[in-house]
Design a protein around this motif. Structure first.
Motif, short mmCIF file in Angstrom:
data_model
loop_
_atom_site.label_atom_id
_atom_site.label_comp_id
_atom_site.label_asym_id
_atom_site.label_seq_id
_atom_site.Cartn_x
_atom_site.Cartn_y
_atom_site.Cartn_z
N PRO A 128 -1.67 8.79 -8.11
CA PRO A 128 -2.12 9.22 -6.25
C PRO A 128 -2.42 10.91 -7.33
O PRO A 128 -2.23 11.72 -7.51
N HIS A 129 -3.72 11.08 -6.73
CA HIS A 129 -4.53 12.32 -6.78
C HIS A 129 -5.53 12.56 -5.48
O HIS A 129 -6.38 12.44 -5.56
N GLY A 130 -4.38 13.20 -4.46
CA GLY A 130 -4.79 13.84 -3.46
C GLY A 130 -5.76 12.94 -2.40
O GLY A 130 -5.07 11.74 -2.16
N ASP A 131 -7.07 13.02 -2.62
CA ASP A 131 -7.29 11.76 -1.90
C ASP A 131 -7.88 10.21 -2.32
O ASP A 131 -8.63 9.30 -1.73
N THR A 132 -7.39 10.19 -3.80
CA THR A 132 -7.91 8.92 -4.38
C THR A 132 -6.68 8.67 -4.94
O THR A 132 -5.21 9.55 -5.89
N VAL A 133 -6.31 7.32 -5.57
CA VAL A 133 -5.39 6.98 -6.03
C VAL A 133 -5.68 6.32 -7.00
O VAL A 133 -6.91 4.83 -7.29
N VAL A 134 -5.29 6.30 -8.38
CA VAL A 134 -6.16 5.32 -10.15
C VAL A 134 -5.31 4.26 -10.36
O VAL A 134 -3.75 4.45 -10.36
N LEU A 135 -5.77 3.43 -10.22
CA LEU A 135 -4.78 1.83 -10.39
C LEU A 135 -5.29 1.21 -11.93
O LEU A 135 -6.42 0.83 -12.44
N GLY A 136 -3.68 0.99 -12.60
CA GLY A 136 -4.62 0.46 -13.42
C GLY A 136 -3.48 -1.07 -14.21
O GLY A 136 -2.72 -1.11 -12.92
N GLY A 137 -4.39 -1.52 -14.80
CA GLY A 137 -5.21 -1.13 -16.21
C GLY A 137 -5.04 -2.07 -16.82
O GLY A 137 -4.65 -3.22 -17.07
N THR A 138 -5.99 -2.03 -17.74
CA THR A 138 -5.76 -3.00 -18.64
C THR A 138 -5.05 -2.43 -20.21
O THR A 138 -6.22 -1.09 -20.37
N ALA A 139 -5.59 -2.88 -21.39
CA ALA A 139 -5.20 -1.97 -22.69
C ALA A 139 -5.55 -3.51 -23.63
O ALA A 139 -4.70 -3.87 -24.07
N ALA B 169 -7.30 -7.74 -10.72
CA ALA B 169 -6.39 -8.57 -11.05
C ALA B 169 -5.58 -6.78 -10.66
O ALA B 169 -4.00 -7.30 -10.13
N ILE B 170 -6.27 -5.89 -11.09
CA ILE B 170 -5.62 -4.77 -11.44
C ILE B 170 -5.16 -4.64 -9.76
O ILE B 170 -3.59 -3.86 -9.43
N LEU B 171 -6.00 -4.51 -8.80
CA LEU B 171 -5.79 -4.94 -7.91
C LEU B 171 -4.27 -5.55 -7.06
O LEU B 171 -3.30 -5.08 -5.87
N ALA B 172 -4.64 -6.35 -7.33
CA ALA B 172 -3.29 -7.27 -7.16
C ALA B 172 -1.82 -7.13 -7.39
O ALA B 172 -1.42 -7.31 -6.53
N ARG B 173 -2.79 -6.55 -8.69
CA ARG B 173 -0.33 -6.22 -9.11
C ARG B 173 -0.10 -5.02 -8.74
O ARG B 173 0.84 -5.18 -7.92
N CYS B 174 -1.52 -4.23 -8.57
CA CYS B 174 -0.79 -3.00 -7.26
C CYS B 174 -0.72 -3.69 -6.17
O CYS B 174 0.49 -2.54 -5.79
N THR B 175 -1.12 -3.75 -5.45
CA THR B 175 -0.70 -3.96 -3.76
C THR B 175 0.39 -4.82 -3.79
O THR B 175 1.14 -4.82 -2.86
N LEU B 176 1.21 -5.42 -4.72
CA LEU B 176 2.90 -6.20 -4.49
C LEU B 176 3.02 -5.26 -4.44
O LEU B 176 5.16 -5.30 -4.24
N ILE B 177 3.09 -4.03 -5.22
CA ILE B 177 4.19 -3.05 -5.65
C ILE B 177 3.57 -2.43 -4.48
O ILE B 177 5.23 -1.53 -4.00
N GLU B 178 3.33 -2.09 -3.78
CA GLU B 178 2.55 -0.73 -2.65
C GLU B 178 1.64 -1.31 -1.33
O GLU B 178 0.68 -1.11 -2.38
N PRO B 179 1.99 -3.01 -0.65
CA PRO B 179 1.11 -2.57 0.07
C PRO B 179 0.18 -1.86 1.15
O PRO B 179 -0.62 -2.93 1.12
N ARG B 180 0.58 -0.91 1.35
CA ARG B 180 -0.13 0.00 1.56
C ARG B 180 -1.70 0.09 0.80
O ARG B 180 -3.22 0.37 1.58
N LEU B 181 -2.25 -0.23 0.04
CA LEU B 181 -3.40 -0.71 -1.36
C LEU B 181 -4.10 -1.96 -0.52
O LEU B 181 -5.15 -2.13 -0.91
N ALA B 182 -2.94 -2.72 0.31
CA ALA B 182 -4.07 -4.02 0.44
C ALA B 182 -5.62 -3.21 1.01
O ALA B 182 -7.12 -4.80 0.57
#
Length: 317
Positions: free
Chosen positions: A218-229, A245-258
């Motif tokens: 989280p960076h204030g008004d935005t959130v950076v979600l990752g990622g790939t390597a 896939a990034i959005l799906a992985r992160c939403t499982l951890i934090e549902p508010r991102l849905a």
């Protein structure tokens, strides 16, 4: 600025700009030359301090520790884009914490109830989190305030930098052809930036050598979600499937991102070597050269320590 007195820093990503700051603030006449201002790869970083997957271990420990100290100081000024943020790094295996984490403020093992489903271990600590667009703007202002000259120009060879007292190469993947350095390879990284639904803590999964990463910064008004390597890939076109896939992985951890609104996609190439290259060299005409590249995904983490190492190497020459 007399050309024969200049220290030319090639590159204006986080390594180049930090190096320019350290050299110029020490009293040297610095001339930054870069084809991107600031560097695209650095703009795409997450970015959380953490010495991940880089060698040599002893030097990395010194470089990262020095950077940690500087970021701690910068966090007192919101204009830098650096904040000390609490959060969790978790694993789906019963792993011991990384050595670098145990000395961080607030370090403690997580209770089972604190971990998302499927995770078996985790640790909470406080760490510098860096909002890269804001931070790179800050570094550029500091470079200018120190009196360094900045020129946007693509160099196809080192002699094109012109007469100089020394040249410092901070070109990331550009060093592959410019030096040239065949040991440098790309590792593609992609992040999705979304509007912040109210998150304040970071979350990161220790995914080891997997090409699928999971981080929430989280960076204030935005959130950076990752990622790939993705090792060996340097294509900067957005990958919609990877973003989904990034959005799906992160939403499982934090549902508010849905339902979070997507702000942008950030894609960059981590310039990676088996060993980070910070060392002295010379051109055929005798001009001293210092290399400072190959930091992989730890460019921000190592930036201040490596920049000060460059100053030491120049002083010795």
């Amino acid at each position: 600025m007399a050309t024969e007195e200049r220290i030319v820093v090639i590159g204006a990503g986080v390594s180049g700009l930090t190096t320019a700051v350290v050299l110029a603030e020490s009293g040297l006449l610095v001339h930054v030359i870069a084809d991107e201002l600031p560097g695209h790869t650095s703009l795409a970083a997450g970015a959380m301090w953490g010495p991940y997957l880089v060698e040599p271990r002893d030097k990395v420990a010194q470089w990262s520790q020095r950077s940690l100290e500087v970021f701690g100081e910068l966090a007192s000024d919101s204009a830098t884009g650096v904040r000390l943020t609490s959060g969790i790094e978790a694993s789906r295996h019963a792993d011991a914490p990384p050595e670098w984490a145990t000395a961080l403020p607030g370090f403690r093992p997580c209770e089972t109830a604190e971990l998302p489903p499927g995770f078996t271990s985790g640790y909470r600590f406080t760490i510098p989190l860096i909002d890269m667009p804001v931070y790179l703007d800050y570094l550029q202002r500091r470079v200018a305030d120190a009196g360094a000259r900045v020129e946007q120009r693509r160099l196809r060879s080192l002699p094109e930098a012109g007469p100089a007292a020394a040249i410092v190469i901070c070109t990331g993947m550009g060093a592959h052809n410019l030096v040239p350095d065949p040991d440098l390879r790309p590792i593609l990284g992609q992040h999705v930036v979304v509007a912040n639904p109210g998150l304040t803590d970071f979350f990161s999964e220790d995914t080891g050598l997997s090409s699928d990463l999971l981080c929430i910064y989280p960076h204030g008004d935005t959130v950076v979600l990752g990622g790939t390597a993705i090792d060996g890939f340097g294509d900067l076109d957005p990958d919609d499937a990877a973003a989904d896939a990034i959005l799906a992985r992160c939403t499982l951890i934090e549902p508010r991102l849905a339902d979070a609104q997507i702000v942008e996609h950030r894609i960059g190439v981590r310039p990676t070597r088996d060993i980070v290259r910070v060392e002295s060299d010379r051109l055929l005409d005798g001009t001293p050269v210092v290399h400072n590249y190959g930091h992989g995904g730890a460019g921000v983490t190592l930036s201040w320590g490596c920049a000060e190492n460059v100053l030491t190497l120049l002083s010795e020459r």
